[in-house]
Design a protein around this motif. Structure first.
Motif, PDB file in Angstrom:
ATOM      1  N   UNK A 169      56.892  29.087  42.627  1.00  0.00           N
ATOM      2  CA  UNK A 169      56.160  30.250  42.122  1.00  0.00           C
ATOM      3  C   UNK A 169      54.912  29.808  41.362  1.00  0.00           C
ATOM      4  N   UNK A 170      55.031  28.790  40.544  1.00  0.00           N
ATOM      5  CA  UNK A 170      53.879  28.262  39.807  1.00  0.00           C
ATOM      6  C   UNK A 170      52.807  27.759  40.777  1.00  0.00           C
ATOM      7  N   UNK A 171      53.218  27.028  41.812  1.00  0.00           N
ATOM      8  CA  UNK A 171      52.274  26.524  42.809  1.00  0.00           C
ATOM      9  C   UNK A 171      51.617  27.665  43.585  1.00  0.00           C
ATOM     10  N   UNK A 172      52.375  28.711  43.885  1.00  0.00           N
ATOM     11  CA  UNK A 172      51.816  29.871  44.584  1.00  0.00           C
ATOM     12  C   UNK A 172      50.712  30.515  43.752  1.00  0.00           C
ATOM     13  N   UNK A 173      50.965  30.691  42.464  1.00  0.00           N
ATOM     14  CA  UNK A 173      49.979  31.306  41.579  1.00  0.00           C
ATOM     15  C   UNK A 173      48.752  30.413  41.397  1.00  0.00           C
ATOM     16  N   UNK A 174      48.962  29.124  41.339  1.00  0.00           N
ATOM     17  CA  UNK A 174      47.824  28.199  41.268  1.00  0.00           C
ATOM     18  C   UNK A 174      46.996  28.295  42.551  1.00  0.00           C
ATOM     19  N   UNK A 175      47.688  28.413  43.690  1.00  0.00           N
ATOM     20  CA  UNK A 175      46.991  28.581  44.967  1.00  0.00           C
ATOM     21  C   UNK A 175      46.205  29.878  45.018  1.00  0.00           C
ATOM     22  N   UNK A 176      46.764  30.942  44.432  1.00  0.00           N
ATOM     23  CA  UNK A 176      46.065  32.223  44.390  1.00  0.00           C
ATOM     24  C   UNK A 176      44.800  32.102  43.536  1.00  0.00           C
ATOM     25  N   UNK A 177      44.911  31.426  42.410  1.00  0.00           N
ATOM     26  CA  UNK A 177      43.731  31.214  41.557  1.00  0.00           C
ATOM     27  C   UNK A 177      42.655  30.447  42.317  1.00  0.00           C
ATOM     28  N   UNK A 178      43.043  29.411  43.043  1.00  0.00           N
ATOM     29  CA  UNK A 178      42.081  28.627  43.832  1.00  0.00           C
ATOM     30  C   UNK A 178      41.434  29.483  44.921  1.00  0.00           C
ATOM     31  N   UNK A 179      42.244  30.306  45.590  1.00  0.00           N
ATOM     32  CA  UNK A 179      41.725  31.172  46.651  1.00  0.00           C
ATOM     33  C   UNK A 179      40.676  32.134  46.098  1.00  0.00           C
ATOM     34  N   UNK A 180      40.969  32.749  44.971  1.00  0.00           N
ATOM     35  CA  UNK A 180      40.021  33.688  44.363  1.00  0.00           C
ATOM     36  C   UNK A 180      38.739  32.956  43.949  1.00  0.00           C
ATOM     37  N   UNK A 181      38.883  31.781  43.352  1.00  0.00           N
ATOM     38  CA  UNK A 181      37.712  31.018  42.924  1.00  0.00           C
ATOM     39  C   UNK A 181      36.867  30.600  44.123  1.00  0.00           C
ATOM     40  N   UNK A 182      37.512  30.156  45.206  1.00  0.00           N
ATOM     41  CA  UNK A 182      36.772  29.758  46.413  1.00  0.00           C
ATOM     42  C   UNK A 182      35.995  30.930  46.971  1.00  0.00           C
ATOM     43  N   UNK A 183      36.635  32.090  47.047  1.00  0.00           N
ATOM     44  CA  UNK A 183      35.975  33.284  47.605  1.00  0.00           C
ATOM     45  C   UNK A 183      34.830  33.743  46.717  1.00  0.00           C
ATOM     46  N   UNK A 184      35.007  33.640  45.386  1.00  0.00           N
ATOM     47  CA  UNK A 184      33.918  34.087  44.512  1.00  0.00           C
ATOM     48  C   UNK A 184      32.736  33.124  44.577  1.00  0.00           C
ATOM     49  N   UNK A 185      32.989  31.832  44.791  1.00  0.00           N
ATOM     50  CA  UNK A 185      31.865  30.890  44.899  1.00  0.00           C
ATOM     51  C   UNK A 185      31.128  31.050  46.220  1.00  0.00           C
ATOM     52  N   UNK A 186      31.818  31.483  47.263  1.00  0.00           N
ATOM     53  CA  UNK A 186      31.178  31.737  48.565  1.00  0.00           C
ATOM     54  C   UNK A 186      30.282  32.960  48.484  1.00  0.00           C
ATOM     55  N   UNK A 187      30.676  33.970  47.717  1.00  0.00           N
ATOM     56  CA  UNK A 187      29.911  35.214  47.592  1.00  0.00           C
ATOM     57  C   UNK A 187      28.616  35.035  46.823  1.00  0.00           C
ATOM     58  N   UNK A 188      28.521  33.987  46.027  1.00  0.00           N
ATOM     59  CA  UNK A 188      27.334  33.766  45.190  1.00  0.00           C
ATOM     60  C   UNK A 188      26.129  33.421  45.988  1.00  0.00           C
TER      61      UNK A 188
END
Length: 188
Positions: A169-188
């Motif tokens: 569960x901890x790894x899943x949430x860390x992966x979700x944080x990474x996914x959101x960060x990756x997508x927000x950096x692509x949108x910039x």
């Protein structure tokens, strides 16, 4: 990590739900800066496509739409009922994925679930993955959080005690944080 808002959709209305307990474990294990809140799916009326023709959805549906739009990502937690997703979660997804304002469309997501059965929520999660693909929702692919035999994995106070489940569960949430960060950096 910058502040990140995650909306949890817990697909069980049962007071002593293992998926509600799994949500509480997620709140505890979330990476620093990630805030998880749950939306009460019991407030939603049954989905009715006729209401798309009206000027406004029922108020609880409007609240759901606002909450999803305000979130950076969603966490879908579902038991497995009859080899599939729970009805209350599917109802919420239908409300949030149809019509011109469909806030779930393209929203980053992660999936987890707990069940008293031996294979956890594997079939329900497979169906959720298909639904998310139809909505072009980027998903955290791994780890799969399939909390099987849930009665043995939570203590009397509702705390998730199984170390492997906590780790995944901890790894899943860390992966979700990474996914959101990756997508927000692509949108910039």
């Amino acid at each position: 990590m910058k502040s990140m808002q995650v909306l949890a959709l817990v697909g069980s209305l049962r007071k002593d739900s293992y998926n509600r307990k799994l949500f509480e474990a997620a709140r505890e294990l979330a990476p620093r800066g990630m805030k998880l809140e749950a939306f009460d799916l019991g407030l939603l009326p049954l989905y009715n496509a006729d209401l798309h023709d009206t000027a406004q959805f029922p108020e609880p549906v409007e609240r759901l739409h606002r909450a999803i739009r305000a979130a950076d990502a969603v966490l879908l937690l579902s038991p497995e009922y009859n080899h599939s997703v729970s009805g209350v979660l599917k109802n919420a997804i239908d409300w949030a994925s149809r019509g011109p304002s469909a806030p779930l469309q393209g929203k980053p997501a992660a999936i987890a679930g707990a069940s008293t059965g031996m294979i956890g929520t594997a079939r329900a999660q497979m169906h959720l993955r298909e639904i998310c693909a139809a909505l072009e929702m980027p998903l955290v692919p791994r780890p799969e959080v399939l909390v099987a035999n849930a009665k043995q994995k939570f203590d009397a106070s509702g705390h998730l005690t199984d170390e492997n489940s906590r780790k995944f569960l901890k790894e899943l949430l860390e992966g979700l944080a990474e996914l959101v960060q990756e997508r927000s950096s692509v949108k910039r």
